[in-house]
Design a protein around this motif. Structure first.
Motif: not given
Length: 232
Positions: A182-183, A217, A220
Motif C-alpha cells: 500500500c502507499h 489494499a 487504500g
C-alpha cells in the motif's frame, strides 16, 4: 506520443468491464497523432476477471481485436503489480504512462486533459482527483467528513494510484514503483518530488472510483472510507 494505460486487478469481475469500457472511450477521444494501449495486470485472480478482459473485443466490418492486453502474476503486492505493467508498457514503446484501478471509471476526457497539461507547461507527472461513485450505503456524516477533507481543486495535494500519470523517462530515473502493499503511489510521488521533477496537481484529470468498503489494499481508499464510516 504513445500512452500506456496500466490497470492492476485482483478479483475485479464486478467492476472491470465498466473500467475498461471507460478507458476505451477516453482513448477514442485522442487525435490520430497519439496512440494509446491498455494493459491489465491480473494479480492472483481467482474469479473470472481474466475471462471478462478477454471478452473486451472491438468488432466492426473489418476489425476484430482485443482492445487491451493483459499479464498475469501472483505477487499479491500492488506496488510490484503496477511496476510490472509499467515496465512492460515502456518496453512496448510507451513514453507516457497513465494509471487507474479496476474498480474505477475514467472520464471521457481523462487522456485529453492529460495531453492539455503536457502541452501547456512541461510536466513529468500529473496527480488527478477522484470522485466517489455512490454515497447511498454510507452515512451522511461520512460524506460530510469526506467532503470537508477533500480538496477538489487545482493545486490539491491528493495522491491516488487510480489517477496518476507520468513520463516513462522520469519513472525509470526514480526507480519505479516500490514493492509495497500500500502507499506505493505516495512513495513514487515523493521520489519524483525529491528529484525535482515537475508535478501538476490537477482537478481537470478526473476518475470516479468505487465507494466499496471491502479494501483490496489494507490502507487504500476503501480502507479510508471504511475508517470514516466506523468512526461515525
Amino acid at each position: 506520443m504513445k500512452i500506456g494505460i496500466v490497470i492492476p486487478a485482483h478479483n475485479e469481475a464486478m467492476t472491470i468491464t465498466k473500467c475498461l469500457a471507460s478507458v476505451q472511450t477516453a482513448i477514442e477521444q485522442l487525435p490520430s497523432t497519439i496512440t494509446a494501449t491498455m494493459l491489465v495486470v491480473l494479480d492472483s485472480c481467482r474469479d473470472n476477471t481474466l475471462t471478462l478482459v478477454e471478452s473486451m473485443r472491438v468488432k466492426s466490418a473489418d476489425v476484430d481485436y482485443l482492445c487491451c492486453g493483459y499479464l498475469c502474476c501472483d505477487y499479491q503486492c500492488v506496488g510490484q503489480v503496477r511496476d510490472l505493467g509499467i515496465r512492460h508498457a515502456i518496453a512496448s514503446g510507451a513514453t507516457w504512462l497513465a494509471c487507474t484501478d479496476a474498480d474505477s471509471v475514467v472520464t471521457s476526457d481523462w487522456l485529453i486533459q492529460q495531453i492539455a497539461h503536457i502541452n501547456t507547461q512541461p510536466t513529468d507527472m500529473i496527480c488527478g482527483v477522484v470522485s466517489v461513485d455512490s454515497w447511498a450505503h454510507l452515512t451522511p456524516q461520512t460524506r460530510e467528513d469526506y467532503m470537508a477533507h477533500y480538496q477538489d481543486k487545482m493545486g490539491h495535494r491528493h495522491i491516488h494510484g487510480a489517477n496518476l500519470s507520468f513520463s516513462a523517462e522520469a519513472y525509470l530515473a526514480v526507480g519505479g514503483f516500490a514493492p509495497l502493499r500500500c502507499h506505493e503511489d505516495v512513495d513514487l510521488v515523493k521520489r519524483f518530488e525529491s528529484k525535482g521533477y515537475a508535478i501538476t496537481w490537477s482537478n481537470r484529470v478526473r476518475v470516479i472510483t468505487s465507494s466499496r468498503l471491502q479494501a483490496r489494499a489494507t490502507e487504500g481508499f476503501a480502507a479510508f472510507l471504511a475508517n470514516l464510516e466506523t468512526n461515525n
